[in-house]
Design an enzyme around this catalytic site. Sequence first.
Site, PDB file in Angstrom:
ATOM      1  N   HIS A 259       6.446 -23.122 -14.624  1.00 41.51           N
ATOM      2  CA  HIS A 259       6.574 -22.050 -13.638  1.00 41.51           C
ATOM      3  C   HIS A 259       6.078 -22.539 -12.287  1.00 41.51           C
ATOM      4  O   HIS A 259       5.273 -23.470 -12.213  1.00 41.51           O
ATOM      5  CB  HIS A 259       5.803 -20.791 -14.068  1.00 41.51           C
TER       6      HIS A 259
ATOM      7  N   HIS B 282       4.416 -21.167  -8.684  1.00 40.64           N
ATOM      8  CA  HIS B 282       3.769 -20.073  -7.959  1.00 40.64           C
ATOM      9  C   HIS B 282       4.281 -20.063  -6.522  1.00 40.64           C
ATOM     10  O   HIS B 282       4.329 -21.122  -5.883  1.00 40.64           O
ATOM     11  CB  HIS B 282       2.258 -20.291  -7.883  1.00 40.64           C
TER      12      HIS B 282
HETATM   13  P1  5GP Z   1      -0.960 -21.376 -14.392  1.00 42.44           P
HETATM   14  O1  5GP Z   1      -2.462 -21.352 -14.301  1.00 42.44           O
HETATM   15  O2  5GP Z   1      -0.480 -21.703 -15.796  1.00 42.44           O
HETATM   16  O3  5GP Z   1      -0.307 -22.223 -13.350  1.00 42.44           O
HETATM   17  O4  5GP Z   1      -0.489 -19.916 -14.042  1.00 42.44           O
HETATM   18  C1  5GP Z   1      -0.304 -18.911 -14.959  1.00 42.44           C
HETATM   19  C2  5GP Z   1      -0.229 -17.617 -14.176  1.00 42.44           C
HETATM   20  O5  5GP Z   1       0.448 -16.664 -14.958  1.00 42.44           O
HETATM   21  C3  5GP Z   1      -1.587 -17.025 -13.798  1.00 42.44           C
HETATM   22  O6  5GP Z   1      -1.654 -16.896 -12.387  1.00 42.44           O
HETATM   23  C4  5GP Z   1      -1.613 -15.682 -14.528  1.00 42.44           C
HETATM   24  O7  5GP Z   1      -2.205 -14.668 -13.752  1.00 42.44           O
HETATM   25  C5  5GP Z   1      -0.144 -15.406 -14.780  1.00 42.44           C
HETATM   26  N1  5GP Z   1       0.156 -14.676 -15.999  1.00 42.44           N
HETATM   27  C6  5GP Z   1      -0.281 -15.007 -17.258  1.00 42.44           C
HETATM   28  N2  5GP Z   1       0.239 -14.150 -18.158  1.00 42.44           N
HETATM   29  C7  5GP Z   1       1.010 -13.269 -17.466  1.00 42.44           C
HETATM   30  C8  5GP Z   1       1.796 -12.137 -17.859  1.00 42.44           C
HETATM   31  O8  5GP Z   1       1.883 -11.763 -19.029  1.00 42.44           O
HETATM   32  N3  5GP Z   1       2.452 -11.463 -16.860  1.00 42.44           N
HETATM   33  C9  5GP Z   1       2.376 -11.861 -15.554  1.00 42.44           C
HETATM   34  N4  5GP Z   1       3.072 -11.137 -14.665  1.00 42.44           N
HETATM   35  N5  5GP Z   1       1.644 -12.916 -15.153  1.00 42.44           N
HETATM   36  C10 5GP Z   1       0.967 -13.615 -16.093  1.00 42.44           C
END
Ligand code: 5GP
Length: 147
Positions: free
Chosen positions: A101, A103
């Site tokens: 993903h 951001h």
């Molecule tokens: P990472 O740290 O893996 O780059 O980012 C994961 C992101 O996904 C985090 O910012 C977290 O807040 C978001 N996130 C995790 N689970 C969910 C979910 O079920 N729904 C949404 N909308 N965001 C999520």
Amino acid sequence: MKEDNCIFCKIANGEIPSATVYEDEDFRVILDMGPASKGHGLILPKHHFKDLCEADEKVAAKLFPLAGKIGHAMKTGLGASGFNVVQNNGASAGQTVFHLHVHVIPRYEGGPVMVSWTPGKEDGKELERTAEIIKDALHMQNGDDIT
Ligand code: 5GP
Ligand code: ZN
């Protein structure tokens, strides 16, 4: 391809509802439930890739243009004055959901900027040595002959 027990597979494919700002055949863009700022978006490929290294090149090639479009809409729609595009690979890099993903984090005048790093010091020779190591690894990946 979806993966069982992957929350982002379920969200990207509409099995779990989300605040969606954009959808096409390859991606769904949703709002992060723990936003770094108002409008913090997540670009989710519909296909499951663990991270950028696993991603199909055709899908990966679409990520940056899409991030730019979403960021632009954050500026015109939300009044953001800038945005960060962040993409974490691996737990040590802060990845917590192991479905690729991106951001897109809108930034506002007077608001916090992205957490940044403290610049270290490295001399030119060490930079050259490190560059050689990565170059060799790239050649190995590509199956090139190293001379
Ligand atoms: P990472 O740290 O893996 O780059 O980012 C994961 C992101 O996904 C985090 O910012 C977290 O807040 C978001 N996130 C995790 N689970 C969910 C979910 O079920 N729904 C949404 N909308 N965001 C999520
Ligand atoms: Zn997934």
